[in-house]
Design an enzyme around this catalytic site. Structure first.
Site, short mmCIF file in Angstrom:
data_model
loop_
_atom_site.label_atom_id
_atom_site.label_comp_id
_atom_site.label_asym_id
_atom_site.label_seq_id
_atom_site.Cartn_x
_atom_site.Cartn_y
_atom_site.Cartn_z
N GLU A 158 -1.32 -0.26 -2.05
CA GLU A 158 -1.77 -0.54 -0.68
C GLU A 158 -3.30 -0.31 -0.55
O GLU A 158 -3.77 0.38 0.36
CB GLU A 158 -1.00 0.31 0.33
CG GLU A 158 0.47 -0.07 0.42
CD GLU A 158 1.21 0.64 1.52
OE1 GLU A 158 2.09 0.03 2.13
OE2 GLU A 158 0.92 1.83 1.76
N GLU A 183 7.81 -3.37 -1.05
CA GLU A 183 8.43 -2.28 -0.30
C GLU A 183 9.08 -2.85 0.96
O GLU A 183 8.41 -3.19 1.93
CB GLU A 183 7.39 -1.22 0.11
CG GLU A 183 6.83 -0.41 -1.03
CD GLU A 183 5.95 0.74 -0.56
OE1 GLU A 183 6.00 1.09 0.65
OE2 GLU A 183 5.19 1.28 -1.39
#
Length: 656
Positions: free
Chosen positions: A199, A275
């Site tokens: 991320e 995710e």
């Protein structure tokens, strides 16, 4: 051509159905291994065959080693073809330049047999996605970074092309990557994909030179499989480099838009969710978080039907044992301004509960994967569940006083207070976890003297004068708004209101509640943001003590005493009782709601934190940490103790 040389003995399971089907590996490798995972067309190809990735996250370092096979088999039985895991740098390099990949002497040594985990995944007919960092987030302590890198001070900046930081990363990757390289798919192993960083768009750095350096370190160490990044789709491409990495996305809502956005960002390539969040995690002092099976199932089915590959985060959350829970600082300023620590339980509301039990989400997932996976392969039956044990009440029988504990702790002298990481202990790596004590001797306190601590505490402090606590008890979530917590900028405390005190000893006991898992480089713990003053006069020349509660230290403690009938709770105390077990130990939960604030240790191993404020009121205790016969159950209670501990067979969540 490399022939698949896979140990299939562990796959000799009792298949109730589909026994005539190939295994996962037989389907993809029966004619030998020619090529790895390709994302150069609108769908994945593995070894030249069309593949949709159905993956679930299992963190080996959050699951007892003895349970890895059970959890992996449950993953495969649900219909998944891949397991995903992070790599916890802070566990494997637990001191600067000292590494542990299982049995290497660290507190978590039995959780760190990484190669065994990967081999077990392969034996259970699963491919693997490895998210090797160096940053992982994972709601884990410091996002997986080792705390010793903080000793370089503000000159070190994490997650950028910073020379100090990259020196540490290079050393780590040069050790880690050769270990992983042996287990790549094209080398006969299970790993089909590596994630670089995590991320990264959230940082806003857009330092593509940094990402390129990580990639080169991996290539130089023999990594040949597909390299990917993962970000929220709405962040665009600032966290990746499309020339080098395949992009995946993270989200748990609005699947159509997010998947369309991913598709638009890299047209002509597969769409994958790295995710999909199956549930939520908990924070100390906040309500227990849940996500309904209906909400979970609706979004998951939309992803499968798109169609997209997807990794479920988490399939089983497990436990952040010891002091390894992460935290958040929503101010993102590095000064502990809006700090919020997470609980040790990482149950996550996942398809498998923290203890490995099936939940409604498991059966919903199994049904959906059977519906949408076009490739039918042999699946094991879901393994039977292990019974949990309801042990008898353990009465605390012995104690060690705070003063005796401190006499056995590592110490460090300093003119001005410094953070625990700056202490010159542990082979120059500083203190990572536990409590740090700042002691000043020989103080004269006039009546109505005030203590002032500049800045914010990282994270809470107890104040003792001559061994007796003069600061408030931290019992309810409302108490976090009082003296001595991260919520207060410049803490003030009246030390004595009745009389002058001469030649006293002042102790400031600071607890590290967990470093922020997404934030900047200033994740220091202790008192480090300014001076300590009494009556506006700076106090210098401190002795610092590290209460780390390492297993070897705890188990070597002597001078245990009987607990007096009238317990003295004027200072922290370490208590001990004995749990006697006949036969093979089973899993259980330690119930702590009758205690106030502290940590639980089992046979010297720090199981985790407890806090009456909640929401977590039980600590999962795997039977693997127990033994037949006598087991030491210890609690380091900071405030008010109960007579002993109860055991229960289900988790309890309450707030106070």
């Amino acid at each position: 051509m490399l022939r698949a040389t896979i140990i299939l003995s562990a796959l000799s399971l009792s298949f109730a159905v589909n026994s005539d089907l190939p295994t996962n590996y037989e389907y993809f490798t029966s004619d030998g291994i020619i090529s790895g995972l390709s994302a150069d067309q609108p769908y994945f190809l593995l070894n030249g065959k069309n593949m949709t990735i159905y993956s679930g996250a299992i963190h080996y370092f959050r699951i007892p080693r003895a349970y890895w096979r059970d959890r992996l088999r449950k993953l495969r039985a649900a219909g998944f073809n891949t397991v995903e895991t992070y790599i916890a740098w802070n566990l494997h390099e637990y001191q600067s330049g000292v590494f542990d990949f299982g049995g290497g002497g660290s507190e978590m040594e039995d959780f760190l047999y990484l190669e065994e985990f990967l081999k077990t995944a392969q034996e259970e007919d699963l491919f693997a996605i490895v998210r090797s960092g160096p940053f992982i987030c994972a709601e884990f302590e410091f996002g997986g970074f080792p705390s010793f890198i903080l000793r370089d001070g503000d000159s070190l900046v994490v997650r950028k092309s910073n020379e100090l930081y990259m020196n540490y990363v290079s050393r780590w990757f040069n050790v880690l990557m050769p270990v992983l390289a042996k287990h790549q798919f094209t080398k006969g192993g299970p790993i089909i994909m590596f994630q670089v960083e995590n991320e990264y768009a959230l940082t806003g750095y857009a330092d593509h030179a940094y990402l390129s350096s990580l990639r080169q370190l991996m290539l130089d160490n023999g990594i040949v499989e597909l390299l990917v990044t993962s970000d929220n789709p709405w962040k665009g491409v600032i966290g990746t480099d499309k020339d080098y990495f395949f992009m995946t996305g993270n989200f748990d809502s609005d699947p159509q838009k997010n998947l369309d956005d991913l598709n638009a960002l890299q047209p002509g390539r597969p769409v994958m969710v790295m995710e999909y969040w199956s549930g939520l995690f908990d924070y100390w002092s906040k309500d227990h978080q849940t996500k309904s099976v209906q909400t979970f199932q609706s979004v998951y089915e939309s992803i499968l039907a798109y169609p997209a590959s997807v990794n479920m985060y988490m399939f089983i959350g497990g436990t952040s044992f010891g002091f390894l829970n992460g935290a958040e600082n929503f101010a993102f300023d590095g000064w502990n301004t809006d700090f919020l620590p997470m609980t040790n339980s990482y149950d996550y509301g996942a398809p498998l509960a923290e203890n490995g039990d099936y939940t409604d989400k498991y059966w919903a997932t199994r049904k959906l994967l059977a519906k949408y996976n076009p490739i039918k392969t042999k699946l094991p039956d879901p393994p039977a569940l292990a019974n949990r044990s309801l042990y008898e009440f353990v009465k605390m029988e012995k104690q060690i006083s705070y003063g005796v504990l401190l006499a056995e702790a590592s110490s460090y002298r300093t003119h001005n207070p410094v953070s625990m990481e700056k202490m010159d202990i542990n082979g120059g790596s500083g203190q990572s976890y536990g409590y740090v004590v700042y002691r000043k001797r020989g103080l004269n306190l006039a009546k109505n003297s005030y203590l002032e601590i500049d800045g914010r505490i990282s994270d809470t402090v107890m104040v003792l004068i001559n061994g007796k606590r003069v600061s408030p008890i931290l019992e309810s979530k409302a108490d976090l708004d009082g003296f001595g917590t991260w919520r207060t900028l410049n803490s003030y405390l009246l030390l004595n209101s009745d009389e002058d005190l001469l030649n006293v000893e002042l102790d400031l006991i600071v607890e590290n509640w967990g470093r922020v898992n997404v934030g900047d480089s200033r994740q220091y713990k202790g008192i480090w943001q300014g001076d300590i003053k009494i009556n506006n006069q700076v106090v210098t020349d401190w002795i610092m003590y590290a209460l780390e509660f390492k297993k070897s230290w705890t188990n070597s403690l002597k001078y245990w005493e009987d607990i007096p009938a009238a317990k003295n709770n004027s200072s922290p105390i370490l208590y001990k009782g004995t749990l006697n077990i006949k036969g093979t130990p089973g899993d259980t939960y330690v119930y702590t709601e009758e205690w106030t604030k502290g940590i639980v240790m089992v046979n010297g191993f720090v199981l985790g934190r407890y806090a009456k404020m909640g929401p977590q009121q039980t600590l999962y205790l795997p039977g693997t940490l127990l033994k037949e016969g006598a087991n030491d159950i210890m609690l380091f209670e900071q405030f008010t103790a109960a007579d002993g501990v109860k055991f229960v067979v289900e988790p309890v969540y309450n707030n106070h």
